[in-house]
Design an enzyme around this catalytic site. Structure first.
Site, PDB file in Angstrom:
ATOM      1  N   ASN A   9       3.157   4.063  -7.513  1.00  0.00           N
ATOM      2  CA  ASN A   9       2.841   2.774  -8.118  1.00  0.00           C
ATOM      3  C   ASN A   9       1.847   3.061  -9.235  1.00  0.00           C
ATOM      4  O   ASN A   9       0.671   3.308  -8.978  1.00  0.00           O
ATOM      5  CB  ASN A   9       2.239   1.836  -7.063  1.00  0.00           C
ATOM      6  CG  ASN A   9       1.741   0.535  -7.670  1.00  0.00           C
ATOM      7  OD1 ASN A   9       1.992   0.251  -8.843  1.00  0.00           O
ATOM      8  ND2 ASN A   9       1.031  -0.252  -6.870  1.00  0.00           N
ATOM      9  N   TRP A  10       2.363   3.047 -10.448  1.00  0.00           N
ATOM     10  CA  TRP A  10       1.489   3.398 -11.587  1.00  0.00           C
ATOM     11  C   TRP A  10       0.445   2.328 -11.871  1.00  0.00           C
ATOM     12  O   TRP A  10      -0.503   2.566 -12.623  1.00  0.00           O
ATOM     13  CB  TRP A  10       2.337   3.600 -12.856  1.00  0.00           C
ATOM     14  CG  TRP A  10       3.187   4.836 -12.874  1.00  0.00           C
ATOM     15  CD1 TRP A  10       3.380   5.743 -11.851  1.00  0.00           C
ATOM     16  CD2 TRP A  10       3.981   5.311 -13.976  1.00  0.00           C
ATOM     17  NE1 TRP A  10       4.238   6.736 -12.251  1.00  0.00           N
ATOM     18  CE2 TRP A  10       4.623   6.494 -13.549  1.00  0.00           C
ATOM     19  CE3 TRP A  10       4.216   4.847 -15.271  1.00  0.00           C
ATOM     20  CZ2 TRP A  10       5.478   7.223 -14.388  1.00  0.00           C
ATOM     21  CZ3 TRP A  10       5.066   5.562 -16.099  1.00  0.00           C
ATOM     22  CH2 TRP A  10       5.681   6.741 -15.653  1.00  0.00           C
ATOM     23  N   LYS A  11       0.660   1.130 -11.320  1.00  0.00           N
ATOM     24  CA  LYS A  11      -0.221  -0.015 -11.625  1.00  0.00           C
ATOM     25  C   LYS A  11      -0.260  -0.223 -13.150  1.00  0.00           C
ATOM     26  O   LYS A  11       0.738   0.062 -13.823  1.00  0.00           O
ATOM     27  CB  LYS A  11      -1.602   0.187 -10.995  1.00  0.00           C
ATOM     28  CG  LYS A  11      -1.468   0.511  -9.499  1.00  0.00           C
ATOM     29  CD  LYS A  11      -2.728   0.352  -8.714  1.00  0.00           C
ATOM     30  CE  LYS A  11      -2.455   0.677  -7.246  1.00  0.00           C
ATOM     31  NZ  LYS A  11      -3.610   0.464  -6.381  1.00  0.00           N
ATOM     32  N   HIS A  94       2.007  -6.732  -3.347  1.00  0.00           N
ATOM     33  CA  HIS A  94       0.896  -5.782  -3.370  1.00  0.00           C
ATOM     34  C   HIS A  94      -0.413  -6.561  -3.224  1.00  0.00           C
ATOM     35  O   HIS A  94      -0.545  -7.676  -3.740  1.00  0.00           O
ATOM     36  CB  HIS A  94       0.901  -4.986  -4.679  1.00  0.00           C
ATOM     37  CG  HIS A  94      -0.037  -3.823  -4.638  1.00  0.00           C
ATOM     38  ND1 HIS A  94      -1.402  -3.973  -4.810  1.00  0.00           N
ATOM     39  CD2 HIS A  94       0.173  -2.510  -4.387  1.00  0.00           C
ATOM     40  CE1 HIS A  94      -1.979  -2.786  -4.678  1.00  0.00           C
ATOM     41  NE2 HIS A  94      -1.051  -1.870  -4.424  1.00  0.00           N
ATOM     42  N   GLU A  96      -3.101  -6.345  -4.695  1.00  0.00           N
ATOM     43  CA  GLU A  96      -3.699  -6.748  -5.982  1.00  0.00           C
ATOM     44  C   GLU A  96      -3.046  -8.032  -6.504  1.00  0.00           C
ATOM     45  O   GLU A  96      -3.699  -8.823  -7.175  1.00  0.00           O
ATOM     46  CB  GLU A  96      -3.601  -5.573  -6.980  1.00  0.00           C
ATOM     47  CG  GLU A  96      -4.578  -4.467  -6.588  1.00  0.00           C
ATOM     48  CD  GLU A  96      -4.149  -3.060  -6.964  1.00  0.00           C
ATOM     49  OE1 GLU A  96      -3.246  -2.882  -7.799  1.00  0.00           O
ATOM     50  OE2 GLU A  96      -4.729  -2.108  -6.396  1.00  0.00           O
ATOM     51  N   GLU A 165      -0.544  -1.084   3.490  1.00  0.00           N
ATOM     52  CA  GLU A 165      -1.632  -0.647   2.616  1.00  0.00           C
ATOM     53  C   GLU A 165      -2.910  -1.369   3.025  1.00  0.00           C
ATOM     54  O   GLU A 165      -3.147  -2.507   2.585  1.00  0.00           O
ATOM     55  CB  GLU A 165      -1.301  -0.994   1.162  1.00  0.00           C
ATOM     56  CG  GLU A 165      -0.058  -0.287   0.638  1.00  0.00           C
ATOM     57  CD  GLU A 165      -0.120  -0.094  -0.873  1.00  0.00           C
ATOM     58  OE1 GLU A 165       0.101   1.047  -1.302  1.00  0.00           O
ATOM     59  OE2 GLU A 165      -0.426  -1.035  -1.613  1.00  0.00           O
ATOM     60  N   GLY A 171      -7.525   2.821  -3.610  1.00  0.00           N
ATOM     61  CA  GLY A 171      -8.360   3.216  -4.742  1.00  0.00           C
ATOM     62  C   GLY A 171      -9.795   3.535  -4.373  1.00  0.00           C
ATOM     63  O   GLY A 171     -10.644   3.685  -5.245  1.00  0.00           O
ATOM     64  N   SER A 210      -5.070   5.624  -0.929  1.00  0.00           N
ATOM     65  CA  SER A 210      -5.714   6.929  -1.130  1.00  0.00           C
ATOM     66  C   SER A 210      -4.939   8.073  -0.484  1.00  0.00           C
ATOM     67  O   SER A 210      -5.536   9.015   0.027  1.00  0.00           O
ATOM     68  CB  SER A 210      -7.162   6.898  -0.633  1.00  0.00           C
ATOM     69  OG  SER A 210      -7.910   5.932  -1.362  1.00  0.00           O
ATOM     70  N   GLY A 231      -0.815   5.390  -5.406  1.00  0.00           N
ATOM     71  CA  GLY A 231      -1.382   4.854  -6.638  1.00  0.00           C
ATOM     72  C   GLY A 231      -1.899   5.975  -7.523  1.00  0.00           C
ATOM     73  O   GLY A 231      -1.143   6.652  -8.217  1.00  0.00           O
TER      74      GLY A 231
HETATM   75  P1  13P Z   1      -4.288   4.515  -4.333  1.00  0.00           P
HETATM   76  O1  13P Z   1      -3.322   5.599  -3.916  1.00  0.00           O
HETATM   77  O2  13P Z   1      -4.822   4.690  -5.715  1.00  0.00           O
HETATM   78  O3  13P Z   1      -5.321   4.253  -3.298  1.00  0.00           O
HETATM   79  O4  13P Z   1      -3.397   3.159  -4.424  1.00  0.00           O
HETATM   80  C1  13P Z   1      -2.593   2.809  -3.362  1.00  0.00           C
HETATM   81  C2  13P Z   1      -1.767   1.659  -3.759  1.00  0.00           C
HETATM   82  O5  13P Z   1      -2.260   0.551  -3.951  1.00  0.00           O
HETATM   83  C3  13P Z   1      -0.336   1.888  -3.986  1.00  0.00           C
HETATM   84  O6  13P Z   1       0.356   0.695  -4.134  1.00  0.00           O
END
Ligand code: 13P
Length: 247
Positions: A9-11, A94, A96, A165, A171, A210, A231
């Site tokens: 997930n590149w966000k 997600h 977010e 998640e 993150g 993470s 992420g």
């Molecule tokens: P991280 O791997 O940066 O913690 O993010 C996880 C995530 O939200 C994947 O959708």
């Protein structure tokens, strides 16, 4: 047998130039990977990803989509538009999106249904906040998030992916221990099984939060962890491929 899936997930990261380097690295490294690999990228880059990953064996997808089919919804992107770019997956719900865009579990479930109707595989995210975990509410929260999903797409479990998640692990560099993650994955599968036991046994449950090369192997060794939603570590080809090799 559930084939592991490692999805990036590149966000809201990337640029045409940076993506070209990352995608080239993934393409070159993916030949040595056994599991399924996918990248969920910002929508403006779908055309680039389609061009650079075609024939590579790596799948791609989006990070969100509209609950509506088409029409006067300024700024929204439909499932059919994503299919136009040969997307296989779309992330829905997600944390977010739930936190910053006020998405409810009901909306997320309806998006999952719309994704399926459009020929996409939804990666449906669930997970508790730190306050909820500390209050001992993890199971309750995850079950409440799943309940509308079962109501909307319970008859199509064969075609969904669920990602656990924990919000406090995203993150932050804090991961759930393999045992903590397994406990919730088991609970998710048991919930799905109440609707359709056979299909639930085949649903891939991803862990996200993470996940890095140094912790992926032990997380992925758990019986109900069938892959990862990655992420930060999906933005570096070497790290992402190392995780994929651990699956
Ligand atoms: P991280 O791997 O940066 O913690 O993010 C996880 C995530 O939200 C994947 O959708």
């Amino acid at each position: 047998m559930r084939r592991p899936l490692i999805a990036g997930n590149w966000k809201m990261n990337g640029s045409l130039a940076a993506n070209a380097i990352l995608l080239e690295g993934l393409r070159a490294g993916a030949v040595a990977v056994q599991c399924e690999v996918a990248v969920c990228v910002p929508a403006p880059y779908l055309s680039q990803v389609q061009a650079l990953l075609a024939g590579s064996g790596i799948a791609w997808g989006a990070q969100d989509m509209s609950v509506h089919e088409s029409g006067a919804y300024t700024g929204e992107i439909s499932a059919l538009m994503l299919r136009d770019f040969d997307c296989r997956y779309v992330i829905v719900g997600h944390s977010e999106r739930r936190t910053f865009h006020a998405e409810t579990s009901e909306l997320v479930a309806k998006k999952a249904a719309r994704a399926l109707a459009g020929g996409l595989i939804p990666i449906i995210c669930v997970g508790e906040t730190l306050a909820e975990r500390e209050a001992g509410q993890t199971a309750q929260v995850v079950e409440a998030q799943l309940s509308p999903v079962l109501a909307e797409v319970g008859g199509q479990l064969d075609h969904i992916v669920v990602a656990y998640e924990p919000v406090w692990a995203i993150g932050t560099g804090k991961t759930a221990t393999p045992a903590m993650a397994q406990e919730v994955h088991e609970l998710i599968r048991a919930n799905l099984a109440k609707r359709d036991a056979d299909a639930a046994a085949g649903v891939r449950l991803l862990y996200g939060g993470s996940m890095k090369p140094d912790n992926a192997k032990e997380l992925l060794a758990m019986p109900d962890i069938d892959g990862g939603l990655i992420g930060g570590a999906s933005l570096k080809a070497a790290d992402f491929l190392e995780i994929a090799r651990a699956a």
